[in-house]
Design a protein around this motif. Structure first.
Motif, PDB file in Angstrom:
ATOM      1  N   UNK A  29       0.800  -1.220   0.000  1.00 15.07           N
ATOM      2  CA  UNK A  29       0.000   0.000   0.000  1.00 15.07           C
ATOM      3  C   UNK A  29       0.837   1.277   0.000  1.00 15.07           C
ATOM      4  N   UNK A  30       2.146   1.150   0.044  1.00 17.43           N
ATOM      5  CA  UNK A  30       3.006   2.332   0.171  1.00 17.43           C
ATOM      6  C   UNK A  30       2.933   3.271  -1.026  1.00 17.43           C
ATOM      7  N   UNK A  31       2.563   2.775  -2.188  1.00 18.15           N
ATOM      8  CA  UNK A  31       2.477   3.664  -3.352  1.00 18.15           C
ATOM      9  C   UNK A  31       1.182   4.473  -3.373  1.00 18.15           C
ATOM     10  N   UNK A  32       0.167   4.048  -2.614  1.00 20.52           N
ATOM     11  CA  UNK A  32      -1.130   4.713  -2.629  1.00 20.52           C
ATOM     12  C   UNK A  32      -1.485   5.444  -1.334  1.00 20.52           C
ATOM     13  N   UNK A  33      -0.727   5.212  -0.267  1.00 21.52           N
ATOM     14  CA  UNK A  33      -1.052   5.783   1.038  1.00 21.52           C
ATOM     15  C   UNK A  33       0.190   6.424   1.651  1.00 21.52           C
ATOM     16  N   UNK A  37      -1.189   7.196   7.199  1.00 22.19           N
ATOM     17  CA  UNK A  37      -2.277   6.258   6.902  1.00 22.19           C
ATOM     18  C   UNK A  37      -1.821   4.818   7.089  1.00 22.19           C
ATOM     19  N   UNK A  38      -0.624   4.511   6.636  1.00 28.41           N
ATOM     20  CA  UNK A  38      -0.096   3.146   6.783  1.00 28.41           C
ATOM     21  C   UNK A  38       0.060   2.796   8.259  1.00 28.41           C
ATOM     22  N   UNK A  39       0.586   3.731   9.057  1.00 24.52           N
ATOM     23  CA  UNK A  39       0.732   3.473  10.491  1.00 24.52           C
ATOM     24  C   UNK A  39      -0.626   3.255  11.159  1.00 24.52           C
ATOM     25  N   UNK A  40      -1.628   4.041  10.779  1.00 24.81           N
ATOM     26  CA  UNK A  40      -2.974   3.870  11.341  1.00 24.81           C
ATOM     27  C   UNK A  40      -3.580   2.532  10.921  1.00 24.81           C
ATOM     28  N   UNK A  41      -3.384   2.142   9.662  1.00 31.60           N
ATOM     29  CA  UNK A  41      -3.878   0.846   9.197  1.00 31.60           C
ATOM     30  C   UNK A  41      -3.208  -0.296   9.962  1.00 31.60           C
ATOM     31  N   UNK A 142      -8.170   6.995   2.210  1.00 30.22           N
ATOM     32  CA  UNK A 142      -9.302   6.759   1.305  1.00 30.22           C
ATOM     33  C   UNK A 142      -9.520   5.271   1.022  1.00 30.22           C
ATOM     34  N   UNK A 143     -10.791   4.923   0.876  1.00 33.19           N
ATOM     35  CA  UNK A 143     -11.185   3.560   0.529  1.00 33.19           C
ATOM     36  C   UNK A 143     -12.338   3.623  -0.459  1.00 33.19           C
TER      37      UNK A 143
END
Length: 155
Positions: A29-33, A37-41, A142-143
Motif C-alpha cells: 500500500x506504500x504507493x497509494x497511502x 495512513x499506513x501506520x494507522x492501518x 481513502x477507501x
C-alpha cells in the motif's frame, strides 16, 4: 507447486497473522497511502485486535506448505481483511481466498457481498466482478466501497 490449504484462524494465529498483514500493508500500500495512513492501518491489526476479529468473524488462513501466504475474513455480508504476502501476490492466492469466502457466503444464503477496498486493491476486486459504489475517506485514508451480487453458483 506445493498444494495450498485453507484453515480457520484461531487465537494462537494472531501474532503470525498480524505480522503478515502489517508486512503486506507496508509493502503493497506504500504507493497509494502516506506513512500516517499506513501506520494507522497497521495499528488496526495488532495481535490483540486480531484476536477480537477471530472471535467475531469467519477468518481463513491460506498456507502453501508451511508458509502463510494469505488471509481473508467474512463478517455477515462484508468481505474483510484480504491480505496476500507480497512474495506470493499475482499468483492467484487472493482470487482463491475471495472465491472461497464467496462460496461460504452462498452456502449461508448471503445474496451480495460488500467490501471496503484500498486504492491499491480496487482493480483486483473489479476484475473479480465487484462494482464501485462510492469513494470514502476514513482516518486511515481513502477507501472504495464495492459490492458484488452472488448467484447460486459462480460464473
Amino acid at each position: 507447486m506445493k498444494p495450498f490449504e485453507f484453515f480457520r484462524a484461531t487465537d494462537t494465529d494472531a501474532v503470525m497473522l498480524s505480522r503478515l498483514i502489517k508486512r503486506t500493508i507496508r509493502t503493497s500500500n506504500s504507493k497509494d497511502y502516506d506513512q500516517q495512513s499506513i501506520d494507522l492501518l497497521c495499528a488496526i491489526f495488532e495481535p490483540e485486535r486480531i484476536v477480537e476479529r477471530i472471535r467475531n468473524e469467519l477468518i481463513f488462513l491460506c498456507f502453501l506448505g508451511a508458509d502463510l501466504v494469505g488471509t481473508v475474513g467474512l463478517k455477515r455480508d462484508y468481505l474483510r481483511s484480504l491480505f496476500v504476502d507480497p512474495n506470493y501476490q499475482k499468483q492467484g492466492f487472493g482470487k482463491m481466498l475471495v472465491e472461497n469466502m464467496e462460496g461460504i457466503a452462498r452456502k449461508n444464503a448471503i445474496s451480495e457481498i460488500m467490501l471496503h477496498s484500498s486504492l491499491t486493491a480496487q482493480n483486483f476486486y473489479a476484475a473479480l466482478g465487484y462494482e464501485y459504489l462510492e469513494f470514502q475517506l476514513h482516518d486511515e485514508g481513502p477507501f472504495i466501497l464495492m459490492r458484488k451480487g452472488l448467484s447460486e453458483s459462480p460464473c
